[in-house]
Design a protein around this motif. Structure first.
Motif, PDB file in Angstrom:
ATOM      1  N   ARG B 110     -22.521  63.036 -89.322  1.00 63.12           N
ATOM      2  CA  ARG B 110     -22.149  61.746 -89.589  1.00 63.12           C
ATOM      3  C   ARG B 110     -21.882  61.168 -91.056  1.00 63.12           C
ATOM      4  N   ASP B 112     -19.834  59.219 -93.815  1.00 64.06           N
ATOM      5  CA  ASP B 112     -18.985  57.639 -93.985  1.00 64.06           C
ATOM      6  C   ASP B 112     -19.072  57.926 -92.700  1.00 64.06           C
ATOM      7  N   SER B 113     -19.666  57.042 -91.985  1.00 61.56           N
ATOM      8  CA  SER B 113     -19.267  57.219 -90.683  1.00 61.56           C
ATOM      9  C   SER B 113     -20.092  55.251 -90.073  1.00 61.56           C
ATOM     10  N   TYR B 148     -23.142  69.358 -95.925  1.00 59.09           N
ATOM     11  CA  TYR B 148     -22.018  69.519 -95.571  1.00 59.09           C
ATOM     12  C   TYR B 148     -21.142  69.478 -97.568  1.00 59.09           C
ATOM     13  N   GLN B 150     -18.222  68.267 -99.208  1.00 59.86           N
ATOM     14  CA  GLN B 150     -17.379  67.547 -99.364  1.00 59.86           C
ATOM     15  C   GLN B 150     -16.921  66.307 -99.496  1.00 59.86           C
ATOM     16  N   GLN B 152     -15.336  65.283-102.093  1.00 62.10           N
ATOM     17  CA  GLN B 152     -13.519  64.680-101.953  1.00 62.10           C
ATOM     18  C   GLN B 152     -12.897  64.772-103.325  1.00 62.10           C
ATOM     19  N   TRP B 187     -14.652  72.376 -99.219  1.00 66.18           N
ATOM     20  CA  TRP B 187     -15.116  71.538 -98.145  1.00 66.18           C
ATOM     21  C   TRP B 187     -15.782  72.622 -96.942  1.00 66.18           C
ATOM     22  N   SER B 193     -21.327  68.933 -89.270  1.00 64.92           N
ATOM     23  CA  SER B 193     -20.728  68.184 -89.265  1.00 64.92           C
ATOM     24  C   SER B 193     -19.081  67.871 -89.097  1.00 64.92           C
ATOM     25  N   SER B 195     -16.144  64.273 -89.705  1.00 67.38           N
ATOM     26  CA  SER B 195     -15.415  63.246 -90.497  1.00 67.38           C
ATOM     27  C   SER B 195     -15.170  62.034 -89.916  1.00 67.38           C
ATOM     28  N   GLN B 309      -9.631  62.675 -87.280  1.00 70.69           N
ATOM     29  CA  GLN B 309     -10.977  62.793 -87.015  1.00 70.69           C
ATOM     30  C   GLN B 309     -10.833  63.922 -87.109  1.00 70.69           C
TER      31      GLN B 309
END
Lengths: 347, 347
Positions: B110, B112-113, B148, B150, B152, B187, B193, B195, B309
């Motif tokens: 997790r 960005d959570s 992960y 990812q 971005q 990704w 994993s 989001s 999500q």
């Protein structure tokens, strides 16, 4: 934030003594202030652009204007219409002479409009008239009788079959909307006829063939300031004067029905008495009007849900196409705006 | 109408003793009820359609999906991509072996959570890792270290130049948006994993190349129920265990900064303690989620402003394109919805 949305909440205040300090009311007022600022900078500030139909693909038309709910004037796309070359009142009288068409009559040019006391909504008197006689009436104005060919329920499709080959669907619109129009209307009238502020649940492609039309447009987000409400519906009845002169006299016949309408006139704010009860929640000082004149040969894309008031400065002939609008997320959010700001209204 | 919007106004109630009977609060609750009904019937009830790219023109894509803000899965448009034929972890390890790429590490997948106590927002630990080593880490899972790929910020454009010729812009999207993408991301991750729920100010074209992605989507009109608010921002720090084993141990380092985030998890509502302060104004019972699984070879159009999500059930490789969104009337009305329902929040 003090008084910016005060008009919206005035019914609330009278309805609920506790509400003066209500945090929700203040939040709504701040949210409305922000909305006005956003719509001004994102939608209204650019005015109504004039673009050439030459470089206008259906995709560009849909992306830049329809999807954005943004008005635009398109030039050059009526050149190929026989109507652009042929139509004049003389020509139409010759072609249509004995054909009967539906004409709306009013004493003052204001059909589908509120009376100046703001108490009643009146619809015009309608008559089936030979087109030649309608042309004569337009040439011979009388002080208390205004004729307007504008009956709208697809009157061009129904009553002007002989002229159908004179107009052509506009390629960019047909492709963009991916369906034939729901209605095609023809409008013939002079400077005495006006259409009072309203909106239609259609995408509108408005084509001016002779003369010019002047539009006052308000974005859908101005709805909270217009005090739309129910009015008693009455019908105008036109009678020859009993004394034997050729003047008309008029009766207003109540119908017992009600209709929702807007009492605000964005061009002549004093037309309805400023202290009229129906204006109590109006805030015309907060609207964001855009004005434009569409000349012969030009087309206005008038987006669905935009409020519009329309007039003309000379004899004007126009045809418009109504295409189905999209009822999706934007429409649902607009409904939320209206419901959230409508407190204690009749419906 | 009784309690339907009660969560939205609970801060109001605590902020203002007079507000319980406030007519404006009741109007907002009724307006929200109507909005939920309209969005359900107009947008959500049709689910997420699956359409073939064969008959999909750019105009149809724009009109039926982008302009409507309507998600859709498009099949058949990745067949021509070399990536579809070539990419596997073995192939990518061979091609990219020694190249260093940015990997996000978390103890539990997790990044960005929010932490389970709902008090802190954490961002992953990032490391530059040889692609070959990243592939090894994915093959050799450890209980307290999830990797992960990812990152971005257009990580595909920046760190995977050697693979650029393996993907091709999708014609219908390039034409529809009339501009190159703002960012292209890659990704690579496995079922550990996820989001957490968020939204992006972009039109998103999400292309699954291997494996499958499962999306939970919420329409933008669900914003009033998600209790988005500010949280302290902290950074995860990954350290080898001091005892000399190869396990990791973790520190959460406060940054002194704040970030706005959503505490609601539409798939696992109990992940954050139900009595956590951040959930006080959340109403997950009122959201309208749509769920879909996008398989290899398929593309999800994820409209701007939709909350999403994302998870995966197996090793998954995907590429997504972010295109500029339109800031116009719909965006302004959505902002109004959020402002009008946000009472006494921190900002």
């Amino acid at each position: 934030v003090s008084g910016a949305g005060a008009g919206v909440s005035s019914e609330l205040r009278s309805a609920n003594a506790h509400s003066r300090g209500c945090a929700q009311t203040r939040a709504i007022q701040e949210a409305l202030d922000t909305l006005r600022g956003n719509v001004k900078s994102l939608v209204v500030s650019g005015g109504i652009p004039r673009i050439s139909s030459k470089s206008l693909t259906s995709l560009k038309f849909y992306r830049e204007y329809v999807a954005k709910n943004q008005p635009v004037i398109i030039t050059g796309c009526l050149n190929e219409w026989p109507a652009s070359k042929l139509w004049s009142m003389d020509y139409l009288s010759k072609i249509l002479g004995e054909e009967k068409v539906t004409i709306d009559f009013t004493p003052d040019g204001r059909g589908d409009s509120l009376t100046p006391d703001g108490k009643t909504f009146v619809v015009p008197a309608t008559r089936k008239v030979r087109f030649r006689d309608f042309a004569h009436i337009l040439r011979s104005p009388k002080p208390n009788r205004v004729a307007y060919l504008q009956h709208q329920n697809s009157n061009f499709s129904k009553e002007f079959k002989i002229l159908h080959s004179h107009i052509k669907p506009l390629r960019f619109a047909e492709e963009a909307f991916s369906a034939p129009p729901d209605a095609v209307n023809i409008w013939v009238g002079d400077q005495r006829s006006v259409s009072s502020l309203h909106r239609d649940p259609y995408e509108n492609i408005y084509c001016v063939i002779r003369g010019s039309k002047t539009f006052t447009l308000l974005p859908p987000s101005d709805a909270p300031y217009l005090a739309e409400q129910e009015f008693p519906l009455a019908e105008l009845e036109m009678r020859r004067h009993e004394g034997g002169t050729r003047d008309c006299h008029w009766r207003i016949n109540p119908t017992g029905q009600k209709v929702r309408w807007i009492p605000v006139d964005p061009d002549f704010p004093k037309r309805i008495r400023a202290d009229a009860k129906c204006l109590r929640n109006a805030r015309p000082d907060l609207i964001s009007p855009l004005r434009c004149t569409v000349d012969a040969g030009e087309v206005l894309y008038l987006p669905s849900s935009w409020f519009h008031q329309v007039s003309q400065t000379t004899l004007t002939i126009a045809v418009n196409f109504w295409y189905d609008m999209e009822f999706g997320m934007r429409w649902a959010l607009l409904e939320y705006l209206e419901h959230s700001t409508k407190i204690g209204s009749a419906d």
